[in-house]
Design an enzyme around this catalytic site. Structure first.
Site: not given
Lengths: 252, 665
Positions: B15, B298, B365, B404, B419
């Protein structure tokens, strides 16, 4: 039989109401912290006098002590509720853990305060690197690791308000800008590009509410949860503003 | 374009990146956030940001390899053009952050230092201590504050997004939001809306996410007609510190810097871990995955830790599941690099990880799924047509999604340190797309629409609030959320099976009916967090259904979605001919599975429940191949797959050859 403990909380319904204490019995859990305590109270908000009440309003976000939201005064010391562990708090104060909102900011409700003024101070000291724009212009300036090591600790400031809460000089009457903003001014003066606005920042720190208002009590550095060397920043700001004034004097 | 305004909801990395880039273009932004933007969840990101760099380039790395690692790690579920564009941009994104003053760690010579993260063999990750996310969001927060001082950004902090305003044509015309202090509800007319509202970990009760990550905003957009994609893909981080209120992340950088995961070979060995000799320690990731070792992706690390504790009963403790993550044997200067995260452990667990191994266990997560968005492929570069109004644009015209909250970049599983990149990248590229939309608004500006539409939208939300506040019943929102979280964590995370998922869906229906009997202890109209939480709980129950039903329907294993009853048995025969035959069968089954399931799950809201459809994934740049990290028989699968691909195309299968090379066999 589960163990329980007492928590006394200073409550206030809204900015115009008076405040009052409420005490809660909370069931003990291993490794519990204060944000968990507020969550448990919210699920069953009944005081020790068996009076139904409403959940305690409190600010929280990351619960890892990196966002600064849940700052409040616990057992007389300003800190983040998420990293305040019940075991340690009960050692400090076995009868009851005492919680109140920060005193240097207007209370919104219960433990929620309005810290807007701190963000406004960041505008005053131009706490940013003024770049030409966001198009691709290659990497930033090369930096010696020593400079990064000096900047990084300052850059961890969460604007949580612990330092100003503990500062005897900071209040809405004095207009003192406070240790956090001074330290940010120093941080951006360290940066090769940020330095361009160095004199603007030093100008602000030289003016009313600036560095001269610091009473050197050194409380700020003691309560900073990120162990930011705030008094070093203040000392540096003192030297830099003196040089700045000399430069102004000689018209340079 | 004089009076045009864009509303950005959410002030995390995405944002803020969008806001500063829009402001730079002279577009006025209203930035709405539930918390002062500096406190957004992005602060929790610890490890770093990936990009190809001068250092890795000279070891043979390039943008294509970063792209390949990302789609391979994501099990090919992401559309490839946006991922390619993102990886091409990565070096520029890191350069920009560097210019903005992010205090990246430096080498002796003053260059940015790099570390290695999971799912790659290169040191691609730039980092700032162990608080990279915090340092980045501060840099962007500072930029946006500058624009605020210049009058181009207005911040609405402690405001909660309640829903988009959609006109009769189906165009988004603004948002309704609520002041979380005064509880005032009002409309914000705008010519484009950007949702940058993050993930939804709170659906799982305790997760590594912040208290604001309810997914409420995305749920409200979904109810208003924005499709939700790949909801069933939820990343469980292998290493979190279990706490009473949340699971605190222990960054992958602990392993990137040499941290090792192990359990005592003797179950629940109660000796001091430092006194257990190396021969009696089971370094299970290193033994099972010699090439990647502790740095497997992961989802694999998570499943292995789960397997060691649950299936093999080797948990360090008997009452609570956990394994050791050990950095105690690393040198002091490495400890210094990791100071930030080691401090967290010490602070919250009261033990010093520099001396004793940490106890960790997987925790929810990251939401790979999110609101559905479009893109426009550049046929020449294979990346995106930059500035295309289709990029990051949802199926509701005028409503864009980034960070996300969208589903675009990570497919079935996100690689570590990707990310921060996807958040900033999507925030930067959405700005020119919006600019172009504003220049060509077909149906007039929001400011020209009837005031009654905006008033009406606010009134609907006011009525919903009044009704929830007055609601009488025997259900408590806090205990109901814990129950929901418990069910979702047990049935819909690391290992999934259809029987449990079906039971979960029934349970979610029960939660839904119990939600209708919810009763608030606080019915006041000032800073009512009790109400705000209860409203978000309704959203969580809605999205839990989308996630659980998506998981039930998807009968395969892909990335983080692991459903063993639909796994393909690995070739394990001793006899070479039989092994080859098994590998051929494996590859055929894999091919068939992709034909059926290499698809985006797309859920559309209806009052009766989600309506699912499945969409082709754009795999035009890298042909999907078996993801065989550590799989038994990986080598023979790679070989057979290469032959099959060669037969199919008659061309040298470049990408496939690297599949075999990338496996640990």
């Amino acid at each position: 039989m589960s163990k329980s403990f007492k928590v006394r909380i200073l409550r206030q319904a809204d900015p115009n109401s008076g405040s009052h204490w409420e005490t809660f019995n909370v069931d003990y859990e291993d490794g519990m912290n204060m944000t968990t305590v507020f969550q448990r109270i919210a699920a069953d908000p009944v005081t020790t006098e068996k009076q139904p009440t409403v959940p305690v309003a409190f600010d929280s976000c990351c619960l890892e002590e990196v966002c600064g939201a849940c700052t409040m005064v616990i057992n007389g010391r300003v800190r983040q509720a998420c990293s305040a562990l019940v075991d340690a708090l009960l050692e400090e104060s076995p009868d009851a853990i005492e919680v109140r909102p920060m005193t240097k900011f207007p209370v919104v409700r219960d433990l929620v305060v309005d810290r807007h003024a701190m963000f406004e101070s960041l505008k005053c000291v131009k706490a940013w690197v003024h770049v030409d724009g966001y198009y691709d212009l290659g990497a930033g300036p090369r930096l010696a690791p020593q400079v990064q090591e000096e900047a990084y600790p300052l850059s961890r400031c969460m604007t949580c308000g612990c330092c100003v809460e503990a500062c005897p000089q900071f209040s809405d009457k004095t207009g003192f800008i406070g240790p956090a903003a001074i330290s940010q001014a120093i941080l951006f003066n360290l940066h090769p590009t940020g330095r361009v606005e160095r004199d603007d920042r030093l100008g602000v720190l030289t003016g009313p509410g600036g560095i001269a208002d610091c009473g050197n009590s050194q409380n700020c550095v003691k309560v900073c949860p990120k162990e930011i060397p705030l008094t070093d920043s203040i000392a540096k700001a003192g030297r830099d503003t003196t040089l700045y004034k000399l430069r102004q004097w000689f018209g340079r | 374009m004089a009076n045009q305004q864009v509303v950005v909801v959410g002030g995390g990395l995405a944002g803020l990146a969008a806001s500063m880039k829009l402001a730079e273009a002279g577009i006025h932004v209203a930035l709405i956030s539930m918390v002062p933007v500096k406190r957004s969840h992005s602060v929790c990101a610890q490890g770093g940001i990936n990009s190809v760099n001068d250092y890795t380039r000279q070891q043979g790395d390039n943008e294509w390899k970063h792209f390949d690692d990302t789609v391979y790690g994501g099990d090919f579920l992401q559309h490839q053009p946006p991922v390619k564009e993102m990886c091409d941009w990565a070096p520029r994104v890191v350069d920009l952050l560097d210019r903005l003053g992010v205090p990246f760690n430096r080498t002796a010579e003053g260059f940015r230092d790099q570390r290695r993260f999971g799912g790659t063999l290169y040191k691609r990750t730039a980092f700032a201590g162990a608080t990279t996310g915090q340092q980045m969001i501060y840099a962007l927060d500072e930029q946006v504050r500058r624009w605020e001082a210049e009058g181009l950004v207005d911040k609405y902090e402690y405001w909660e997004f309640l829903g988009p305003i959609i006109d009769d044509r189906g165009d988004c015309r603004g948002v309704v939001a609520q002041d979380m202090f005064s509880m005032e509800i009002r409309s914000f007319p705008s010519d484009a809306v950007v949702l940058a509202t993050g993930g939804n970990g709170l659906i799982f009760g305790r997760s590594t996410m912040s208290m604001i990550c309810t997914g409420g905003a995305a749920a409200r957009a979904y109810m208003a007609g924005v499709d939700y994609a790949n909801g069933e893909f939820v990343q469980v981080h292998p290493t979190a510190i279990p706490g009473t209120d949340k699971l605190r992340l222990m960054s992958e950088s602990a392993r990137g810097e040499g941290g090792r995961v192990w359990v005592p070979r003797r179950p629940q060995d109660d000796r001091d871990p430092t006194s257990i000799p190396p021969g009696e320690r089971y370094y299970f990731l290193e033994e099972r995955y010699p090439a990647y070792g502790n740095l497997v992706p992961r989802d694999i690390a998570t499943r292995e830790i789960f397997d060691v504790c649950v299936t093999q009963g080797l948990s360090v403790e008997s009452g609570r599941m956990c394994v050791y993550l050990d950095v105690s044997e690393l040198p002091a200067d490495t400890h210094k690099k990791l100071d930030g995260i080691l401090e967290i452990y010490e602070k919250f667990q009261g033990a010093d990880p520099r001396v004793v191994p940490m106890k960790i266990f997987p925790g929810v997560h990251y939401s790979m799924g999110g609101l559905w968005i479009d893109f426009e492929k550049n046929e020449t570069t294979g990346g995106l047509v930059l500035g295309s109004t289709r990029n990051q644009h949802s199926n509701v015209p005028g409503l864009f999604v980034i960070g996300e909250a969208d589903y675009q970049f990570h497919g079935g599983n996100r690689l570590g340190a990707n990310s921060l990149l996807s958040c900033i990248f999507s925030g930067l590229i959405v700005a020119p797309s919006i600019e172009n939309r504003l220049n060509s608004l077909a149906n007039g500006a929001a400011a020209d629409q009837a005031a009654s539409m905006f008033e009406g939208a606010a009134t609907i939300h006011q009525e919903q609030m009044d009704s929830l506040i007055k609601n009488q019943g025997d259900e408590n929102p806090y205990t109901l959320q814990l129950e929901l979280g418990d069910w979702m964590t047990r049935q819909c995370t690391v290992v999934r099976n259809n029987k449990d998922l079906a039971a979960l869906l029934e349970k979610i229906e029960e939660f839904k009916s119990r939600f209708d009997r919810i009763s608030l202890s606080d019915r006041s109209n000032w800073t009512n967090q009790n109400f705000s939480f209860a409203r978000a709980l309704g959203d969580m129950i809605l999205m839990a259904r989308v996630m659980a039903e998506g998981a039930l329907k998807r009968d395969e294993c892909r990335g983080a979605h692991f459903k063993p009853e639909f796994g393909i048995p690995a070739p394990d025969a001793q006899d070479p001919a039989e092994l080859r035959r098994q590998a051929q069968a494996w590859c055929q089954a894999f091919k068939k599975k992709n034909e059926q399931w290499l698809k985006t799950t797309r859920a559309r809201y209806t009052p009766q429940g989600p309506e699912f459809s499945y969409e082709e994934v754009d795999t035009s740049l890298i042909p999907p191949r078996p993801r065989t990290y550590g799989l038994t028989g990986a080598e023979i699968i790679g070989e057979v797959w290469a032959e099959m691909s060669r037969d199919a195309s008659n061309e040298p299968p470049k990408a496939v050859a690297s599949a075999a090379g990338g496996s640990s066999a």
